[in-house]
Design a protein around this motif. Structure first.
Motif, PDB file in Angstrom:
ATOM      1  N   ARG B  75       0.839  -1.203   0.000  1.00 15.89           N
ATOM      2  CA  ARG B  75       0.000   0.000   0.000  1.00 15.89           C
ATOM      3  C   ARG B  75       0.876   1.256   0.000  1.00 15.89           C
ATOM      4  NH1 ARG B  75      -5.619  -0.334  -0.971  1.00 15.89           N
ATOM      5  NH2 ARG B  75      -6.429  -2.185   0.047  1.00 15.89           N
ATOM      6  N   ALA B  79      -1.582   3.251  -2.957  1.00 17.71           N
ATOM      7  CA  ALA B  79      -2.550   3.266  -1.856  1.00 17.71           C
ATOM      8  C   ALA B  79      -3.921   2.739  -2.278  1.00 17.71           C
ATOM      9  CB  ALA B  79      -2.676   4.682  -1.304  1.00 17.71           C
ATOM     10  N   HIS B 264      -2.568  -3.550  -2.132  1.00 20.79           N
ATOM     11  CA  HIS B 264      -3.650  -3.014  -2.959  1.00 20.79           C
ATOM     12  C   HIS B 264      -4.246  -4.074  -3.869  1.00 20.79           C
ATOM     13  CE1 HIS B 264      -0.695  -3.021  -6.253  1.00 20.79           C
ATOM     14  NE2 HIS B 264       0.151  -2.587  -5.335  1.00 20.79           N
TER      15      HIS B 264
END
Lengths: 344, 344, 344, 344
Positions: B75, B79, B264
């Motif tokens: 992440r 993000a 992610h």
């Protein structure tokens, strides 16, 4: 296979199970008790049946398989110990064999120096990784073919036999051209294409136990190699993954006498990976020999306390030489011969 | 990396560690406390150092690594949630995707019939093994290329996308020609040649967690694929090996929210392998959805209670349809959309 | 019990096993197959026999037990769900019960404030440790009897029922005087003196699964309590110990539907200990409800991000309230009622 | 304690952590690197802080504890090996001590006969259970006080010291009146009331490792006993629970040299429970000695192949005598003395 029916199973449910078993070729024997009916399915069915499939039948409580799924590796198939010949070194005979060398082949100098040192200390086979499996894609993955050349040179100079890892079917031919014994690493214990490939060529195979493989799975992976025609397999206990965090792995010393009981193949121990801490290598190596191991495979590095490399589980030359001496004494205490390098 | 020195470490010992770290390119920060000296090594060294190597220095008590070894999957690197497009089906978006089909492609009829049934129930991707990894060399290893043809036909008829397993680097091209998504099985999670190969081609990859892989190792294996340029990876929790004998594996439900926090990439759950018992599949599937899974992959068989096949962990068509309905309700309860097959 | 004889077993060896079984009271049924002879031992022997003892007989290959060793806790003994009444709160009925409170009773203010908050959010039972088991002798071991007084006051003010842990047989009477339900912690799951003692008194018992207990061992520990006459036992899955290091424990979500299948006792989930990370508590709590749990037990702390206490796996009041709302939605999605605190 | 801040942590977040640490009495050292800020917390805080509590602070990435939580049992506290005197038998000295006897005290004849046999073979301490922990409430739980009388008689006749298990605090006084050493079983390793109680009396304690206890937890349980004033603790590795199903437990041979490194307390091995199969007991016993164990504890039964009792992991008199001879040879090979029973 034994099928235990529920206490409440109806006669019709029992008959459906019997019929399904008979249909694929089993002989079925029935035991009727006060609380449970038990069906024994014996014989050689026309196609293999997973016992768990029978759990789906109504009225079935539990299914238990009874025949070992492996054949060629078992003591039932061959009672006497197999001795695997690695370029003249007998693994599985009366002597405890010592395999040693660096984790990775890093350079010509490092490898030759280490080869000389382990030979002097009593090793008869040199280990060293040219192709390295690494958890992270960003870590050094070995010198590859250039590493094989260095190993070949070390053999030419010292007379030590060579064992090195092969990672993928496409590399088997190249590695087998140089190595006297092909290592299958723990991560590849169930890489069946690779097992098929090493089974199709004649060089001996050193098969490491997967980090969470049961003994049965370990033997079945060896069976893959034997089933292709290569009977020269050496099994290697190298520690299993447990909850304990202090050590890298838990060396499963039980596995050594257990494997010796179940299979005729030679069994060696790898205390370097089995502990992951250099200061535990020597005592666990001695434990493996006392438990009946046919050999040891040990990481040795010329200066593990200096180089920022994989030295954390390697022995120095001095520590290694001291260990070989003590391993010989323990081998004698349990009635085994000691390694003898005079022949080299 | 943080190096904690022994209470008894000498100034000279501390200096040796500092010098070694500086030599490879670290910035070193030193904290001197009443009982311990602590060294913090930060920055980007010229070559990666295994923290355990530092444990070999005299006076070192403990070494702790601090940087996550993975980058592209984290992440920190990206993000926002990644959405992987499998032939039009979005995995990792607002909807919970259902992948279903038989364990193995056994025949044309079985596969087509199952494909129609799972489509009708709400699945959008068809699973089915053409190449099967099997613990024993004597078990059925799949129809191979003929199985791929059957899957292709099933897609043509139903519009379902296809995911199927590839076992070895040499088969990647052939499988990728047919499949919309390539599955890497649990046994191959650390088969790095195979990870490299699927990373070098563009089709999405469904990566299953190894049966005793830590979360960090799992992410590092995904990193292998991303590092080669293929960013379309779907992670799949499929149960880990524990001491519990009643179930085949222990479905690690913690892994789902944990992975969603760390990476992610989309995360799906496989309750069929995660439990190994058909009667546990539905409740554990619902649990996975409640915990935040982006999808489910489920084994379905037209008549698991009749065929002596791998049916023990498969659902019948009816059970599967009922499960999809309930999974939709749970997905809504946690704010996710429900699967919608109208688009097919 | 099923005894599988070796392929090579002699008739004399088989007869010795048969005689030994008959001697202790078994009926023995014999199946003779092409490769193996299988003996089924059924009935009620005069004294219990450990199957492993039979492995010592010459010619025996494998022994498999078939009868579950537990009786009173099994669905065979009682098919319908048991509902345990904890001071008016029904655990095991149609509603999913929420138990919440601080890890330890630290002070009057902290406990009362938390009690009010969890009541407002929808909990019906207050948890809180007065006697705390701690790995280290140097850690805070709870307020003891003073903690019980605080819990009593919290009940008087809020109407919440009280569950609290008892650590040793000598404390059972004192704890039972105050608590509405006695908790047996994971470390004490096989503390048989303690199980006997709580089985001899009438208050309900919340029994936590040991950190490496199999499902069978868990049920046998519950059997201890029922065998002494106390049938009010609530089982609690709280995570098992695995190799994974990221989480404190691995919440075994499989255990929930499995236990519901095997036993009539209510089953709840503890996601606080099952994960050990506050940010995993909510998703895993929802997973437990989706999998069929009859309740949740959750650690809540008024300010876990301030106090340097056990807050790492506790929820704040706000997070807890949000979770109860979502748990209610998931409960409805799987056909369960939602918690209702209007009655308090 | 080392606190690693996130790459994105703000100065304010860092300050909040520093303040919280200073508030409870830590000295805080700060290292600012290119990517991470690292805080080292050293010194003796006024109250113990769980590192995980700090993970709740915003901006904290990871917290690592550095001080071992145990004190009295560590080599830092006492560098020299402790020798525990069990009624004249020195455990932890130069000789490898052999403890042997039946699993349970079943009768006067069985116990006396076994005591004579193990004495003749070279054991110096007799083991035998009068109070037995059993997974099922329906199994034989030992003769209790009558069993203690039989053990007393065996000591009077043979001169062997006596070790026997105590299960609950209320029995400590009665057991200590007879036993020369009190055994705490694996299931009770974290029964803190019991540890307190045996710590309050002077007889030596044989503490078995819990079946899934880490080395640190094991040492902390020993710390409980020492913290109460009883420094005569013998640690016993008896196998840990893993995924392997073939053996009852996995004997953790790594634990032996690791414990010897971390603690001054004597360490013995229990290969009977560590394997659960009589045919693995001897090789694993030898392995324990080779790895540096100070002693062995072994189950012996006069006729394990006849009685339908716990014989599955017991040795016969003959096998036991043979093992003691080989254990002596291995002990000598690793520089230890051999057991000598002439003094009795």
């Amino acid at each position: 296979m034994v099928i235990v029916m529920e206490r409440t199973a109806t006669e019709e449910q029992i008959q459906k199970v019997v019929e399904a078993l008979v249909e694929v070729g089993y002989d079925v024997h029935r035991s009727t008790g006060a609380s449970h009916t038990v069906l024994g399915a014996v014989g050689s069915p026309r196609r293999p049946v997973d016992p768990r499939a029978l759990e789906l039948f109504a009225g079935v409580r539990e299914v238990v398989k009874i025949s070992e799924p492996y054949k060629l590796v078992g003591r039932t198939f061959k009672a006497a110990d197999s001795v695997v010949d690695v370029a003249g070194v007998k693994v599985g005979g009366s002597e405890v064999v010592v395999i040693a060398g660096p984790c990775s082949v890093e350079s010509r100098e490092q490898t030759l120096e280490t080869a000389r040192a382990v030979l002097a200390a009593g090793a008869t086979i040199l280990r060293g990784g040219a192709f390295k499996p690494r958890s992270s894609p960003y870590n050094f993955r070995g010198l590859g073919v250039a590493g094989l050349d260095i190993l070949e040179e070390a053999r030419a100079e010292t007379g030590l036999a060579i064992v090195t890892e092969v990672l993928t079917p496409g590399d088997v031919e190249a590695v087998a051209r140089v190595a006297d014994c092909l290592q299958i690493g723990a991560r590849n214990m169930q890489n069946y294409s690779l097992l098929d490939e090493v089974g199709d060529q004649p060089k001996p195979v050193l098969l490491k136990r997967g980090m969470s493989a049961t003994i049965e799975e370990f033997l079945l992976s060896a069976e893959y190699v034997l089933a292709r025609g290569n009977r020269n397999v050496i099994l290697c206990e190298r520690g299993i993954r447990t909850f304990e965090k202090y050590t890298r792995n838990t060396f499963d010393v039980n596995a050594i006498p257990l494997l010796k009981r179940l299979t005729h193949l030679p069994v060696i121990g790898d205390p370097s990976h089995g502990t992951g801490k250099w200061y535990l290598v020597a005592p666990v190596a001695l434990a493996a020999v006392a438990a009946g191991a046919d050999g040891l495979i040990i990481e040795v590095h010329q200066s593990p306390d200096h180089a920022l490399s994989d030295g954390f589980q390697s022995l120095t030359f001095d520590n290694f030489a001291a260990l070989v001496g003590r391993a010989g004494a323990v081998a004698q205490a349990v009635g085994r011969g000691v390694p003898d390098t005079a022949r080299l």
